[in-house]
Design an enzyme around this catalytic site. Structure first.
Site, PDB file in Angstrom:
ATOM      1  N   ASP A 265      10.587   1.964  -9.374  1.00  0.00           N
ATOM      2  CA  ASP A 265      10.927   1.906  -7.954  1.00  0.00           C
ATOM      3  C   ASP A 265      12.348   2.461  -7.717  1.00  0.00           C
ATOM      4  O   ASP A 265      13.324   1.913  -8.243  1.00  0.00           O
ATOM      5  CB  ASP A 265      10.826   0.428  -7.529  1.00  0.00           C
ATOM      6  CG  ASP A 265      10.826   0.245  -6.038  1.00  0.00           C
ATOM      7  OD1 ASP A 265      11.114   1.207  -5.308  1.00  0.00           O
ATOM      8  OD2 ASP A 265      10.551  -0.885  -5.601  1.00  0.00           O
ATOM      9  N   ASP A 325       6.897   0.421   2.618  1.00  0.00           N
ATOM     10  CA  ASP A 325       6.153  -0.795   2.244  1.00  0.00           C
ATOM     11  C   ASP A 325       5.117  -1.190   3.296  1.00  0.00           C
ATOM     12  O   ASP A 325       5.415  -1.209   4.498  1.00  0.00           O
ATOM     13  CB  ASP A 325       7.123  -1.965   2.061  1.00  0.00           C
ATOM     14  CG  ASP A 325       7.973  -1.804   0.816  1.00  0.00           C
ATOM     15  OD1 ASP A 325       7.963  -0.707   0.221  1.00  0.00           O
ATOM     16  OD2 ASP A 325       8.644  -2.788   0.448  1.00  0.00           O
TER      17      ASP A 325
HETATM   18  C1  GLA Z   1      10.253  -2.069  -2.830  1.00  0.00           C
HETATM   19  C2  GLA Z   1       8.820  -1.664  -3.137  1.00  0.00           C
HETATM   20  C3  GLA Z   1       7.921  -2.885  -3.018  1.00  0.00           C
HETATM   21  C4  GLA Z   1       8.398  -3.960  -3.980  1.00  0.00           C
HETATM   22  C5  GLA Z   1       9.856  -4.299  -3.717  1.00  0.00           C
HETATM   23  C6  GLA Z   1      10.428  -5.225  -4.778  1.00  0.00           C
HETATM   24  O1  GLA Z   1      10.418  -2.464  -1.510  1.00  0.00           O
HETATM   25  O2  GLA Z   1       8.401  -0.644  -2.268  1.00  0.00           O
HETATM   26  O3  GLA Z   1       6.580  -2.535  -3.295  1.00  0.00           O
HETATM   27  O4  GLA Z   1       8.231  -3.503  -5.298  1.00  0.00           O
HETATM   28  O5  GLA Z   1      10.657  -3.131  -3.687  1.00  0.00           O
HETATM   29  O6  GLA Z   1      11.781  -5.478  -4.624  1.00  0.00           O
END
Ligand code: GLA
Length: 504
Positions: A265, A325
């Site tokens: 990520d 997200d």
């Molecule tokens: C980001 C990702 C999410 C999750 C969070 C965790 O926002 O896009 O899917 O993994 O981080 O902190």
């Protein structure tokens, strides 16, 4: 004697003036129940009424761009670039003796939250030096994820509350409740499992995960696979330790633990690299995973920036997020899902567009909406990563997640992503070519109210009208008669058909 007093007075003044000066490195420490300490750094330089320096908080590193006030009551604004967009944070501060009180709002309408910082040694908490990204090359395909990965991820339901016991219980549930039989395999731990590195630089898990290897063994004993999460940056999105400068070492650790899937990520990497450098940064981990010798599914998570679908396969990626997200609402899910049409060409066996994990069963949508979510993701050949509590599903949610006829669409061996073939107001028809010449046809009604919809077979390229279609939610063979088919589709609902041209 007089001159001595004068010198002492100057020295005292210098000291006391120093005490009222904000200049220095400050740290606010917030111990978390998982044994880690969330640290926020304020590295400040005060010159008369101006304050400059940096703020490092969770995954973010801001440069102070504006300031006003006195040490007893001041305001600083930090700014940074997040890809092409600027980001800002505002702190209201006051110096009280040896304590620096700093308050900020998470959103403009949220209440002020205060942290108390103390003096820290110079350089502590500084951003690590930039390591130049490697030259580009092509990472070989790892032969995994020939169909879109299926499994579960902790984030949507548990966020920071995920722990060893929960992961084991979810593995138990998946193995026993029919999900494993339906094809779900990966149990993926998202952010917040990390602790700091040991003296040799090895990443460690925090108190919530006492023994990752034992956990992987347990998940494997259930016939399932274990996934983990990290960031190419110094910090993850939740502010935990990232992989920056430890790519090969971490990949070796994951392999030694028995990890089968990595979600990587972007998060804190935004402080060090530009979006144009993402490909090289992701390539580095693709190489490291390959060098680890263990087959590990590589899931890129960088919110669909920098046209990742164009280079995801080249860095060894098996899937890549195409959006920000998802949230457990109709608006969020439908906006994301119905916006994937243009990416269809980039999906292929081994390499998938990922419109984010499922929210099915988390309570923010109706069962009808969750059926649309499952149908749309299956049409899109999207990874099916459940995000609910598998221990306590209603029968309706269980049936949605384990509908084998719908899953067969998602997992079709041709790996061709659906395309929109018609749109009339809030009604859309999407089709997906399947192995063996069949087609999945989805009639989506995005309106609140039920709507009549008609599909004309000639519009879908059928030379002859099909005689039957399989309704994949009703589990029923529909007799067809003529050149078109009409049905009433419920508000926010779907009619999902599997159709073969000619006789069946
Ligand atoms: C980001 C990702 C999410 C999750 C969070 C965790 O926002 O896009 O899917 O993994 O981080 O902190």
């Amino acid at each position: 004697m007089k001159w001595l007093c004068a010198v002492v007075a100057v020295m005292c003044c210098a000291l006391s003036c120093g005490a009222a000066d904000l200049t220095g490195n400050w740290v606010a420490e917030n111990p978390l129940p998982d044994g880690t300490v969330r640290k926020t750094y304020f590295d400040l330089k005060q010159q008369d009424s101006s304050i400059t320096g940096h703020i490092r908080v969770t995954q973010f590193y801001y440069t102070i761009s504006e300031s006003s006030g006195t040490p007893e009551a001041f305001t600083i604004t930090g700014t940074m670039m997040d890809g092409n967009s600027p980001r800002k944070v505002v702190y209201e501060g006051k110096l009280a003796g040896e304590e620096l009180h700093m308050a900020t709002r998470r959103r403009p309408d949220a209440p002020l939250v205060e942290v108390v910082a103390h003096r820290a040694p110079a350089g502590e908490g500084a951003m690590p030096a930039r390591i130049a990204p490697p030259a580009l090359h092509k990472v070989a395909y790892n032969a995994l994820a020939k169909t879109p990965p299926m499994g579960w991820n902790s984030w949507n339901k548990f966020a920071g509350r995920v722990d060893d016991a929960t992961v084991r219980a979810i593995a138990d549930a998946m193995a026993a409740n029919g999900m494993k039989d339906a094809g779900y395999t990966y149990i993926n731990i998202d952010d917040t499992w990390e602790a700091e590195r040991d003296a040799q630089g090895n990443i460690q898990s925090n108190k919530k995960f006492p023994n990752m290897k034992a956990l992987a063994d347990y998940v494997h004993s259930k016939g399932l696979k274990l996934g983990i999460y990290s960031s190419p940056g110094p910090n993850t999105c939740a502010g935990y330790e990232g992989t920056y400068a430890h790519e090969e070492q971490d990949a070796r650790t994951y392999a030694a633990w028995g990890i089968d899937y990595l979600k990587y990520d972007w998060c804190g990497a935004r402080n060090i690299y530009t979006d144009a450098e993402m490909q090289a940064v992701y390539q580095k981990m693709g190489d490291a995973l390959q060098a680890s010798g263990r087959p590990i599914v590589y899931s890129l998570c960088q919110y669909g920036r920098a046209d990742v679908w164009k280079w995801g396969p080249d860095v060894g990626g098996n899937l890549w997020r195409t959006t920000g997200d998802i949230r457990d609402t109709w608006d969020s899910m439908s906006k994301i899902g119905f916006n994937q049409d243009e990416l269809a060409a980039y999906a292929a066996p081994g390499h998938w567009n990922d419109p984010d994990m499922l929210e099915i069963g988390n309570g923010g949508m109706t069962d009808t909406e969750y059926r649309t979510h499952m149908s749309l993701w299956s049409m899109l050949a999207a990874p099916l990563i459940a995000g609910n509590d598998l221990r306590s599903m209603t029968p309706a949610i269980h049936d949605i997640l384990t509908n084998k006829e719908v899953i067969a669409i998602d997992q079709d061996s041709e790996g061709k992503q659906a395309k929109r073939v018609g749109k009339w107001g809030d009604q859309e028809i999407w089709t997906r070519p399947l192995a063996g010449g069949a087609q999945a046809v989805a009639l989506f009604n995005r309106a609140k109210d039920d709507a009549p919809m008609t599909v004309k077979w000639s519009d879908l390229g059928f030379s002859q009208p099909p005689r039957t279609a399989r309704d994949l939610w009703a589990h029923f063979d529909v007799k067809l008669d003529g050149s078109q088919y009409s049905a009433t589709v419920p508000g926010h609902g779907v009619l999902l058909l599997r159709v073969k041209s000619g006789d069946r």
